[in-house]
Enzyme design. Structure first.
Site, PDB file in Angstrom:
ATOM      1  N   LEU A  91      -4.289  -3.973   1.024  1.00 44.51           N
ATOM      2  CA  LEU A  91      -4.234  -4.572  -0.311  1.00 44.51           C
ATOM      3  C   LEU A  91      -4.468  -6.078  -0.250  1.00 44.51           C
ATOM      4  O   LEU A  91      -5.138  -6.641  -1.114  1.00 44.51           O
ATOM      5  CB  LEU A  91      -2.906  -4.231  -0.986  1.00 44.51           C
ATOM      6  CG  LEU A  91      -2.808  -2.767  -1.414  1.00 44.51           C
ATOM      7  CD1 LEU A  91      -1.361  -2.380  -1.688  1.00 44.51           C
ATOM      8  CD2 LEU A  91      -3.695  -2.489  -2.619  1.00 44.51           C
ATOM      9  N   ASP A  92      -3.942  -6.744   0.771  1.00 41.52           N
ATOM     10  CA  ASP A  92      -4.178  -8.174   0.954  1.00 41.52           C
ATOM     11  C   ASP A  92      -5.673  -8.461   1.081  1.00 41.52           C
ATOM     12  O   ASP A  92      -6.207  -9.337   0.393  1.00 41.52           O
ATOM     13  CB  ASP A  92      -3.427  -8.659   2.199  1.00 41.52           C
ATOM     14  CG  ASP A  92      -3.693 -10.125   2.501  1.00 41.52           C
ATOM     15  OD1 ASP A  92      -3.108 -10.979   1.809  1.00 41.52           O
ATOM     16  OD2 ASP A  92      -4.481 -10.402   3.432  1.00 41.52           O
TER      17      ASP A  92
END
Length: 159
Positions: free
Chosen positions: A85-86
């Site tokens: 997700l980062d």
């Protein structure tokens, strides 16, 4: 203590094809090779990733979580999901024209994610005000959501 040997056998190829209306997009090239923690080893046993832009120009990714991302037996580690997700949400901001770093990533885990399964990461740049860019996203497969995230990105000041 007995030393365990690491399995060096590479998993077979996986289909990371996009959906109708998705255009392949080289998102990692926006930030350079040094910032590819997730997408840096495209044929390995950790992650396999392919990026796309959808009809609305939002970044999408097909991601395979390999055996090297294991946390709970047979499932991806939460840290592996957060790393994905980062990278994806940060790249979504870059793809929208914002040179950023991630300032805050808030992840909510919803379901265990089985290993060696191709999932979709959806992203949406929801706002850009001053130096702050807010991006939302989720890891999903069909109707099943494995994790959702809110990402506050901060634009990099011109040097």
């Amino acid at each position: 203590m007995e030393k365990q040997e690491k399995n060096t056998e590479v998993c077979p190829p996986v289909d990371l094809s996009g959906e109708a209306g998705w255009t392949p997009f080289d998102a990692p090239s926006l930030v350079g090779a040094s910032l590819r923690f997730v997408s840096g080893e495209p044929d390995g046993n950790r992650y396999r990733v392919r990026y796309y832009k959808d009809d609305a120009e939002q970044l999408r990714a097909r991601i395979w979580f390999g055996p090297e991302t294991e946390g709970p037996p047979g499932h991806a580690h939460g840290g592996a999901m957060a790393a994905v997700l980062d990278e994806v949400l940060g790249l979504a901001a870059w793809a929208a024209g914002h040179s950023i770093v991630v300032g805050n990533l808030n992840v909510s885990f919803r379901n265990l994610l089985p290993l060696e399964q191709v999932v979709t990461v959806e992203s949406e740049v929801v706002s850009a005000q001053g130096r702050k860019v807010m991006v939302h996203g989720r890891i999903c497969l069909g109707e099943t959501v494995f994790a959702e995230a809110e990402c506050l990105c901060i634009t990099i000041r011109d040097k």
